[in-house]
Design a protein around this motif. Structure first.
Motif, PDB file in Angstrom:
ATOM      1  N   ALA A 280       0.823  -1.207   0.000  1.00  0.00           N
ATOM      2  CA  ALA A 280       0.000   0.000   0.000  1.00  0.00           C
ATOM      3  C   ALA A 280       0.856   1.256   0.000  1.00  0.00           C
ATOM      4  O   ALA A 280       0.525   2.256  -0.651  1.00  0.00           O
ATOM      5  CB  ALA A 280      -0.931  -0.006   1.213  1.00  0.00           C
ATOM      6  N   THR A 281       1.988   1.215   0.711  1.00  0.00           N
ATOM      7  CA  THR A 281       2.870   2.382   0.783  1.00  0.00           C
ATOM      8  C   THR A 281       3.579   2.625  -0.539  1.00  0.00           C
ATOM      9  O   THR A 281       3.621   3.754  -1.046  1.00  0.00           O
ATOM     10  CB  THR A 281       3.905   2.200   1.909  1.00  0.00           C
ATOM     11  OG1 THR A 281       3.224   1.973   3.147  1.00  0.00           O
ATOM     12  CG2 THR A 281       4.782   3.426   2.039  1.00  0.00           C
TER      13      THR A 281
ATOM     14  N   GLY B  46       0.686   3.438  -2.960  1.00  0.00           N
ATOM     15  CA  GLY B  46      -0.263   4.442  -2.513  1.00  0.00           C
ATOM     16  C   GLY B  46       0.304   5.839  -2.403  1.00  0.00           C
ATOM     17  O   GLY B  46      -0.377   6.823  -2.715  1.00  0.00           O
TER      18      GLY B  46
ATOM     19  N   VAL C 185     -10.695   5.350  -5.430  1.00  0.00           N
ATOM     20  CA  VAL C 185      -9.846   5.166  -4.252  1.00  0.00           C
ATOM     21  C   VAL C 185     -10.704   4.974  -3.004  1.00  0.00           C
ATOM     22  O   VAL C 185     -10.374   4.177  -2.119  1.00  0.00           O
ATOM     23  CB  VAL C 185      -8.901   6.369  -4.081  1.00  0.00           C
ATOM     24  CG1 VAL C 185      -8.247   6.358  -2.705  1.00  0.00           C
ATOM     25  CG2 VAL C 185      -7.827   6.352  -5.161  1.00  0.00           C
TER      26      VAL C 185
ATOM     27  N   THR D 175      -4.835  -5.741   1.445  1.00  0.00           N
ATOM     28  CA  THR D 175      -4.427  -4.571   0.662  1.00  0.00           C
ATOM     29  C   THR D 175      -5.633  -3.863   0.077  1.00  0.00           C
ATOM     30  O   THR D 175      -5.701  -2.622   0.079  1.00  0.00           O
ATOM     31  CB  THR D 175      -3.465  -4.988  -0.464  1.00  0.00           C
ATOM     32  OG1 THR D 175      -2.340  -5.667   0.105  1.00  0.00           O
ATOM     33  CG2 THR D 175      -2.969  -3.784  -1.244  1.00  0.00           C
TER      34      THR D 175
ATOM     35  N   ALA E 190      -5.462  -0.262   1.879  1.00  0.00           N
ATOM     36  CA  ALA E 190      -4.648   0.697   1.122  1.00  0.00           C
ATOM     37  C   ALA E 190      -5.277   2.083   0.989  1.00  0.00           C
ATOM     38  O   ALA E 190      -4.556   3.090   1.000  1.00  0.00           O
ATOM     39  CB  ALA E 190      -4.323   0.121  -0.256  1.00  0.00           C
ATOM     40  N   PRO E 191      -6.606   2.203   0.841  1.00  0.00           N
ATOM     41  CA  PRO E 191      -7.178   3.553   0.730  1.00  0.00           C
ATOM     42  C   PRO E 191      -6.846   4.467   1.900  1.00  0.00           C
ATOM     43  O   PRO E 191      -6.752   5.690   1.725  1.00  0.00           O
ATOM     44  CB  PRO E 191      -8.684   3.285   0.640  1.00  0.00           C
ATOM     45  CG  PRO E 191      -8.786   1.932   0.029  1.00  0.00           C
ATOM     46  CD  PRO E 191      -7.627   1.164   0.610  1.00  0.00           C
TER      47      PRO E 191
ATOM     48  N   VAL F 265      -3.623   6.153   1.012  1.00  0.00           N
ATOM     49  CA  VAL F 265      -3.762   7.134  -0.065  1.00  0.00           C
ATOM     50  C   VAL F 265      -4.421   8.413   0.448  1.00  0.00           C
ATOM     51  O   VAL F 265      -3.932   9.521   0.205  1.00  0.00           O
ATOM     52  CB  VAL F 265      -4.572   6.545  -1.238  1.00  0.00           C
ATOM     53  CG1 VAL F 265      -4.754   7.596  -2.338  1.00  0.00           C
ATOM     54  CG2 VAL F 265      -3.878   5.315  -1.807  1.00  0.00           C
TER      55      VAL F 265
ATOM     56  N   THR G 156      -3.116   1.989   7.947  1.00  0.00           N
ATOM     57  CA  THR G 156      -3.160   0.879   6.998  1.00  0.00           C
ATOM     58  C   THR G 156      -2.796  -0.430   7.674  1.00  0.00           C
ATOM     59  O   THR G 156      -3.457  -1.456   7.478  1.00  0.00           O
ATOM     60  CB  THR G 156      -2.205   1.155   5.823  1.00  0.00           C
ATOM     61  OG1 THR G 156      -2.588   2.373   5.179  1.00  0.00           O
ATOM     62  CG2 THR G 156      -2.244   0.029   4.807  1.00  0.00           C
TER      63      THR G 156
END
Length: 273
Positions: free
Chosen positions: A78-79, A82, A104, A152, A156-157, A160, A208
């Motif tokens: 994610a990092t 994202g 997203v 994920t 993940a959002p 972001v 996250t």
């Protein structure tokens, strides 16, 4: 008569708390109590359970190990993907930007179980992608990879959205000044933008990770096995009742608290330099 009513109204006006801080303390205190009371009650219940003994159960240890392996990987994915997306949304002005912003947020507004069902339509064992991966010996469901895919998608959002808020707070004039000093666009991002937004990015990483390690709905759909800590909690609760979930729930709580504190210390140490 009217003067009496006026005096009563004036007295009421004087005794009614109107200061924004006082109102915030009262309302916020009620919400805080709603968080704290269940926590205290849960911790009190732990005294009647053999926590240490239950945590040595092989199935519990396996669930803890699965979560400790998959959640950091999901957070890293994610990092890596994202943060660039967050930067593009913050600084970019392109066609379809609003649609990207909505997409997203989609995993945040869709119930996790529905998110898991959506993933299964893409990576399920009878889909083209899932069947091809399984034929190569890399199953995308009921595997560690399936857990990572589910975590994920759901978590993940948070990275972001939080990282974008951090980028939005960085004054673009500082970036322009760096460019006039001869820094390339990439160097400007690395030396100016990222350091100035590091607190927001760190907060996004924490959110996250916590969301990933606590994910249940999508994970249950995509990868019921191997069991993660949340799925193990559910199985224990259904099979043996509330007391059975106390040890692994405490372990999950302890892990999340350690991660949050570690990131805070890391950010504080970095900021002091």
């Amino acid at each position: 008569m009217s003067s009496g009513v006026g005096s009563f109204g004036a007295g009421l006006k004087r005794t009614t708390p109107s200061h924004p801080l006082a109102i915030s303390v009262v309302l916020g205190g009620l919400l805080l109590a709603y968080f704290v009371v269940p926590l205290v009650a849960f911790l009190a219940r732990a005294g009647a359970v053999d926590v240490a003994g239950e945590l040595t159960d092989p199935v519990v240890l396996e669930a803890i190990g699965t979560s400790l392996v998959t959640a950091p990987i999901s957070t890293a994915i994610a990092t890596v993907f994202g943060v660039p997306l967050a930067y593009a949304l913050s600084r970019g002005n392109f066609r379809g930007k609003r649609l990207v912003e909505v997409l997203v947020l989609l995993p945040l507004v869709v119930p996790p179980v529905v998110g898991g069902a959506m993933l299964l339509t893409v990576v399920g064992r009878f889909t083209p992608i899932g069947a091809a991966a399984a034929s190569l010996g890399v199953p995308l469901t009921d595997s560690h990879l399936g857990v990572i895919l589910a975590q994920t998608f759901v978590a993940a959002p948070f990275l972001v959205v939080t990282a974008r808020a951090g980028f939005d707070e960085v004054d673009e004039r500082l970036e322009e000044a760096a460019r006039t000093m001869g820094y390339s666009p990439l160097e400007t991002v690395r030396l100016v933008t990222l350091p100035l937004s590091r607190t927001a990015i760190a907060a996004g990483i924490v959110l996250t990770f916590v969301r990933a390690i606590g994910e249940f709905g999508a994970t249950m759909m995509v990868a019921y096995n191997p069991r993660t800590m949340p799925t193990r909690i559910w199985v224990s609760f259904v099979s043996y009742g509330l007391d059975a979930v106390v040890p692994i729930a405490l372990a999950l709580l302890a892990i999340t608290l350690v991660v949050v504190l570690a990131v805070q210390v890391l950010i504080g140490t970095y900021s002091s330099h």
